[in-house]
Design a protein around this motif. Structure first.
Motif, PDB file in Angstrom:
ATOM      1  N   ALA A  99       0.838  -1.197   0.000  1.00 21.08           N
ATOM      2  CA  ALA A  99       0.000   0.000   0.000  1.00 21.08           C
ATOM      3  C   ALA A  99       0.873   1.248   0.000  1.00 21.08           C
ATOM      4  CB  ALA A  99      -0.927   0.014   1.218  1.00 21.08           C
ATOM      5  N   TRP A 100       1.968   1.195   0.778  1.00 19.27           N
ATOM      6  CA  TRP A 100       2.868   2.336   0.852  1.00 19.27           C
ATOM      7  C   TRP A 100       3.487   2.615  -0.518  1.00 19.27           C
ATOM      8  CZ3 TRP A 100       4.353   6.617   2.785  1.00 19.27           C
ATOM      9  CH2 TRP A 100       5.648   7.089   2.546  1.00 19.27           C
ATOM     10  N   ARG A 101       3.920   1.519  -1.170  1.00 23.70           N
ATOM     11  CA  ARG A 101       4.535   1.720  -2.479  1.00 23.70           C
ATOM     12  C   ARG A 101       3.538   2.282  -3.474  1.00 23.70           C
ATOM     13  NH1 ARG A 101       8.260  -3.505  -3.377  1.00 23.70           N
ATOM     14  NH2 ARG A 101       9.886  -2.910  -1.924  1.00 23.70           N
ATOM     15  N   ARG A 102       2.302   1.840  -3.339  1.00 23.22           N
ATOM     16  CA  ARG A 102       1.330   2.230  -4.340  1.00 23.22           C
ATOM     17  C   ARG A 102       0.766   3.620  -4.084  1.00 23.22           C
ATOM     18  NH1 ARG A 102      -3.156  -2.122  -6.069  1.00 23.22           N
ATOM     19  NH2 ARG A 102      -4.518  -0.607  -7.056  1.00 23.22           N
ATOM     20  N   TYR A 103       0.535   3.933  -2.840  1.00 23.54           N
ATOM     21  CA  TYR A 103      -0.136   5.208  -2.570  1.00 23.54           C
ATOM     22  C   TYR A 103       0.719   6.197  -1.794  1.00 23.54           C
ATOM     23  CZ  TYR A 103      -4.090   2.159  -3.601  1.00 23.54           C
ATOM     24  OH  TYR A 103      -4.931   1.277  -4.190  1.00 23.54           O
ATOM     25  N   GLY A 104       1.905   5.737  -1.322  1.00 21.34           N
ATOM     26  CA  GLY A 104       2.693   6.564  -0.421  1.00 21.34           C
ATOM     27  C   GLY A 104       2.995   7.942  -0.960  1.00 21.34           C
ATOM     28  N   LEU A 105       3.625   7.976  -2.146  1.00 19.83           N
ATOM     29  CA  LEU A 105       4.055   9.235  -2.712  1.00 19.83           C
ATOM     30  C   LEU A 105       2.858  10.133  -3.015  1.00 19.83           C
ATOM     31  CD1 LEU A 105       6.894  10.124  -3.201  1.00 19.83           C
ATOM     32  CD2 LEU A 105       6.622   9.538  -5.612  1.00 19.83           C
ATOM     33  N   VAL A 122       4.921  22.818  -5.464  1.00 20.21           N
ATOM     34  CA  VAL A 122       5.097  22.178  -6.769  1.00 20.21           C
ATOM     35  C   VAL A 122       5.468  20.706  -6.578  1.00 20.21           C
ATOM     36  CG1 VAL A 122       6.461  22.193  -8.885  1.00 20.21           C
ATOM     37  CG2 VAL A 122       5.712  24.336  -7.884  1.00 20.21           C
ATOM     38  N   LEU A 123       6.326  20.445  -5.587  1.00 26.94           N
ATOM     39  CA  LEU A 123       6.696  19.073  -5.270  1.00 26.94           C
ATOM     40  C   LEU A 123       5.446  18.274  -4.902  1.00 26.94           C
ATOM     41  CD1 LEU A 123       9.477  17.785  -5.259  1.00 26.94           C
ATOM     42  CD2 LEU A 123       9.604  18.161  -2.815  1.00 26.94           C
ATOM     43  N   GLY A 124       4.546  18.900  -4.136  1.00 25.91           N
ATOM     44  CA  GLY A 124       3.297  18.248  -3.763  1.00 25.91           C
ATOM     45  C   GLY A 124       2.507  17.823  -4.995  1.00 25.91           C
ATOM     46  N   PHE A 125       2.346  18.759  -5.923  1.00 32.55           N
ATOM     47  CA  PHE A 125       1.594  18.434  -7.139  1.00 32.55           C
ATOM     48  C   PHE A 125       2.311  17.362  -7.956  1.00 32.55           C
ATOM     49  CE2 PHE A 125      -0.632  22.490  -6.432  1.00 32.55           C
ATOM     50  CZ  PHE A 125      -1.918  22.043  -6.629  1.00 32.55           C
ATOM     51  N   ASN A 126       3.647  17.420  -8.005  1.00 27.29           N
ATOM     52  CA  ASN A 126       4.383  16.426  -8.777  1.00 27.29           C
ATOM     53  C   ASN A 126       4.312  15.042  -8.134  1.00 27.29           C
ATOM     54  OD1 ASN A 126       5.116  17.998 -10.927  1.00 27.29           O
ATOM     55  ND2 ASN A 126       7.042  18.647 -10.022  1.00 27.29           N
ATOM     56  N   PHE A 127       4.402  14.968  -6.797  1.00 31.04           N
ATOM     57  CA  PHE A 127       4.216  13.689  -6.096  1.00 31.04           C
ATOM     58  C   PHE A 127       2.851  13.111  -6.437  1.00 31.04           C
ATOM     59  CE2 PHE A 127       7.201  14.347  -2.206  1.00 31.04           C
ATOM     60  CZ  PHE A 127       8.280  14.109  -3.030  1.00 31.04           C
ATOM     61  N   LEU A 128       1.858  13.979  -6.325  1.00 34.09           N
ATOM     62  CA  LEU A 128       0.485  13.542  -6.560  1.00 34.09           C
ATOM     63  C   LEU A 128       0.309  13.050  -7.993  1.00 34.09           C
ATOM     64  CD1 LEU A 128      -2.238  13.416  -5.140  1.00 34.09           C
ATOM     65  CD2 LEU A 128      -2.721  15.708  -5.950  1.00 34.09           C
ATOM     66  N   GLY A 129       0.805  13.834  -8.940  1.00 37.63           N
ATOM     67  CA  GLY A 129       0.669  13.474 -10.355  1.00 37.63           C
ATOM     68  C   GLY A 129       1.430  12.193 -10.665  1.00 37.63           C
ATOM     69  N   ASP A 130       2.631  12.087 -10.089  1.00 38.56           N
ATOM     70  CA  ASP A 130       3.463  10.918 -10.303  1.00 38.56           C
ATOM     71  C   ASP A 130       2.799   9.671  -9.755  1.00 38.56           C
ATOM     72  OD1 ASP A 130       6.036  10.934 -11.552  1.00 38.56           O
ATOM     73  OD2 ASP A 130       6.715   9.830  -9.776  1.00 38.56           O
ATOM     74  N   GLY A 131       2.262   9.800  -8.538  1.00 40.08           N
ATOM     75  CA  GLY A 131       1.569   8.670  -7.927  1.00 40.08           C
ATOM     76  C   GLY A 131       0.337   8.284  -8.730  1.00 40.08           C
ATOM     77  N   LEU A 132      -0.402   9.300  -9.177  1.00 41.34           N
ATOM     78  CA  LEU A 132      -1.598   9.034  -9.978  1.00 41.34           C
ATOM     79  C   LEU A 132      -1.237   8.309 -11.263  1.00 41.34           C
ATOM     80  CD1 LEU A 132      -3.721  12.303  -9.754  1.00 41.34           C
ATOM     81  CD2 LEU A 132      -4.329  10.041  -8.916  1.00 41.34           C
ATOM     82  N   ARG A 133      -0.107   8.714 -11.854  1.00 41.05           N
ATOM     83  CA  ARG A 133       0.296   8.088 -13.113  1.00 41.05           C
ATOM     84  C   ARG A 133       0.567   6.604 -12.897  1.00 41.05           C
ATOM     85  NH1 ARG A 133       4.544  11.207 -16.240  1.00 41.05           N
ATOM     86  NH2 ARG A 133       5.659  11.055 -14.272  1.00 41.05           N
ATOM     87  N   ASP A 134       1.319   6.280 -11.828  1.00 43.33           N
ATOM     88  CA  ASP A 134       1.591   4.877 -11.542  1.00 43.33           C
ATOM     89  C   ASP A 134       0.310   4.109 -11.282  1.00 43.33           C
ATOM     90  OD1 ASP A 134       4.186   5.383 -11.796  1.00 43.33           O
ATOM     91  OD2 ASP A 134       4.733   5.091  -9.693  1.00 43.33           O
TER      92      ASP A 134
END
Lengths: 336, 287
Positions: free
Chosen positions: B18-24, B266-278
């Motif tokens: 779960a951490w790997r999938r949703y952590g970031l 910006v890091l927040g949005f990039n983490f979120l976008g990156d996680g969403l992409r995965d």
């Protein structure tokens, strides 16, 4: 192949001219008035001065006539005259371009040298701490505002620790090497002036790191994704089952295939570097195209902006064309 | 048969997975939510009036009275930082949402109409894409004059094409997918096909692009502001605050903290976008 290149070049030329039309229309249909920006309040209150000034720069002609004049000049290799510097725009651009080319090239090499190994490591040790660290480095690089990073680097290494030289391309008291290419590194080698070479190289360190920061992330992520894609291919499994050493498989089989998408990234990275150059050059007082662009925009110097737009869009289109062509060269399957 | 030479990777526990999938994405969402709250509550949580000039206390280093110090006019940097989140977030969202709306419309129309409409719209898109956005935005922002709205308009002009490109491609791909046919053959209700099959496939990349792009837009807006083409001077805005502190190397806090604010959001949005992409991309998910 030749027909393809020719049609792409023609298309690029048409696009570049259309691009100037866009800027021209923006320049002439918006409320901002270069007369006010240039003459100042007192001179602009005199209608006679304003009329003379408008006539001098052809601002009293109808819109299409002015664009026609610009195009005619273009055919003769004339980009018009900058309102702010009173010099031919082409001359201005040629003067400022080498500084930007030097900076952007070093930054690009730096980004590749850091990004590709990082991407490879992240893919090979996938899901390990290496992967997580590479991800963090690239995300932080992409998320840092260039102008702020430039300030922090200057404040820390120049102002605080005093181990890096200040803004500019050379020490204020140093003489630039004799002008051959305008690239200080090259010129100082040609002149055998090692002191100037060292000075120019030292001044390049901070701005090129700042400029490379955002691009490193881009290259790392693309390399990692491409490596993972290539690792899943059958030929990798065959190589493994043949008992080839892992290092050999990664470097000789996977990497060449993975680098193809990285090359196509060149165009994007180029545009990235140009955007970053505006900010980096402003903070580092770097006498390049980025700072020239900003100054021209602030002064509403539209002949200069149109010239820059043309040069930049042509080079962007050319880089994209080169990228597409190199794709064909790198991947035998695309060639036929 | 626990083969001695065969080191099987440890099977991750449920929590680790779960951490790997949703952590970031979770961290990203938390950062973004935090800043949204700050922007919303700025008037109540800011200890001082952000525009209150106190020349007697200018350029004071961070202290208990002024958490992040004071700037060249003696204004409280912490209060200005909190207020600055409003302009940055608003501008970022406005540019991306309006740009995405217009771009998606153009892309969908192009994909639906085909023929010369498609050709004309796509050439227009290519035209805008062929200059680096910052240069065109710089020219437009300079021409329109400074002001938040004008800067947002300038950015919108260069912002929509990527959404047009992406949404056109997505619309074209989804039209003739076999899984759509398969779902129809299986007798699923149209609503279920649309909601559970087509939408996740078509919307996913758009959502990722929008999320990653808000960060992008915030950086660009702050950059234009830094160059003096964004907000009108007394307004607290992060890019302009970095510009105000640019020459103050000794008083590093003036420029450093607003920049850190930009970096974190910006890091927040990039983490979120990156996680969403995965999360939305099944290929990347299989881990």
């Amino acid at each position: 192949m030749i027909r393809y290149v020719a049609s792409r070049l023609l298309g690029a030329a048409v696009m570049a001219v259309l691009a100037t039309l866009v800027v021209f229309l923006i320049a002439n249909t918006v409320p901002g008035d270069p007369v006010l920006a240039q003459l100042g309040d007192i001179a602009a209150s005199n209608p006679e001065t304003v009329r003379e000034w408008r006539a001098k720069w052809g601002l009293d002609l109808p819109l299409w006539e002015r664009y026609g004049l610009f195009l005619r000049g273009l055919l003769n290799g004339d980009l018009g005259t900058s309102i702010a510097s009173q010099r031919p725009v082409l001359e201005d651009i040629l003067q400022y371009a080498p500084a930007t080319i030097e900076l952007a090239t070093i930054a690009f090499i730096l980004a590749l040298a850091a990004g590709i190994p990082l991407g490879i490591a992240a893919a090979v040790w996938r899901d390990s701490w290496v992967d997580a660290a590479a991800r963090m480095v690239s995300l932080i690089g992409v998320s840092s505002p260039t102008f702020w990073l430039a300030f922090v680097m200057l404040a820390l290494f120049y102002g605080g620790l005093q181990i890096a030289p200040g803004p500019g391309r050379l020490d204020p008291i140093a003489f630039p090497p004799p002008d051959v290419t305008g690239l200080f590194l090259v010129d100082s080698i040609l002149a055998g002036d090692w002191e100037a070479f060292h000075d120019a190289a030292a001044h390049l360190v901070l701005p090129s790191i700042v400029l490379a920061a955002a691009t490193i992330g881009l290259i790392t992520r693309t390399t990692r994704a491409a490596m993972l894609e290539a690792m899943g291919q059958d030929y990798v499994r065959v190589s493994r089952s043949k008992g080839l050493p892992e290092r050999f498989i990664v470097l000789r089989h996977i990497l060449p295939n993975a680098l193809i998408p990285v090359v196509t990234l060149g165009g994007l990275a180029f545009a990235n570097l140009l955007a970053g150059a505006v900010m980096t050059e402003t903070v580092f007082s770097w006498p390049g195209l980025g700072r020239y662009t900003f100054r021209s925009a602030a002064a509403l110097d539209f002949p200069a902006i149109m010239g820059i737009t043309l040069v930049v869009s042509v080079s962007t289109l050319l880089v994209n064309l080169l990228v597409d062509l190199s794709y064909a060269l790198l991947d035998p399957r695309v060639r036929r | 048969m626990s083969g001695a030479g065969l080191a099987l990777p440890a099977v991750p526990t449920r929590g680790q997975r779960a951490w790997r999938r949703y952590g970031l994405a979770g961290i990203g969402a938390a950062i973004v939510l935090g800043w949204l709250l700050v922007a919303l509550l700025a008037p109540w949580i800011a200890p001082y009036d952000p525009d209150f000039v106190d020349v007697a206390n200018r350029l004071r280093p961070p202290s208990a009275a002024h958490l992040l110090g004071t700037d060249a006019l003696g204004r409280d940097c912490f209060s200005r930082l909190l207020w600055g989140s409003r302009v940055s977030l608003l501008a970022g969202f406005a540019v991306v949402l309006l740009g995405a709306l217009f771009g998606t419309l153009v892309g969908m129309v192009a994909a639906y109409a085909r023929g010369w409409v498609d050709e004309a719209l796509m050439r227009l898109t290519d035209l805008v894409l062929c200059f680096p956005p910052i240069i065109l935005a710089l020219a437009i922002a300079a021409a329109l004059g400074i002001g938040t709205t004008n800067t947002v308009i300038a950015m919108l002009v260069v912002w929509w094409p990527k959404f047009a490109r992406l949404s056109r491609a997505l619309a074209l791909v989804q039209r003739g997918q076999e899984y759509v046919e398969a779902a129809v053959v299986l007798g699923l209700r149209p609503a279920r096909i649309l909601g559970r099959h087509i939408a996740p496939n078509a919307v996913g990349p758009l959502v990722v692009l929008v999320t990653l792009d808000v960060g992008n837009a915030i950086i660009t807006f702050a950059g234009l502001s830094f160059l003096g083409l964004g907000v009108v001077p007394p307004t607290a805005e992060w890019g302009a605050m970095v510009a105000e502190g640019r020459e103050l190397v000794e008083q590093w806090w003036v420029a450093t903290f607003p920049g850190l604010a930009i970096l974190t959001v910006v890091l927040g949005f990039n983490f979120l976008g990156d996680g969403l992409r995965d999360w939305l991309d099944p290929k990347a998910r299989s881990r």
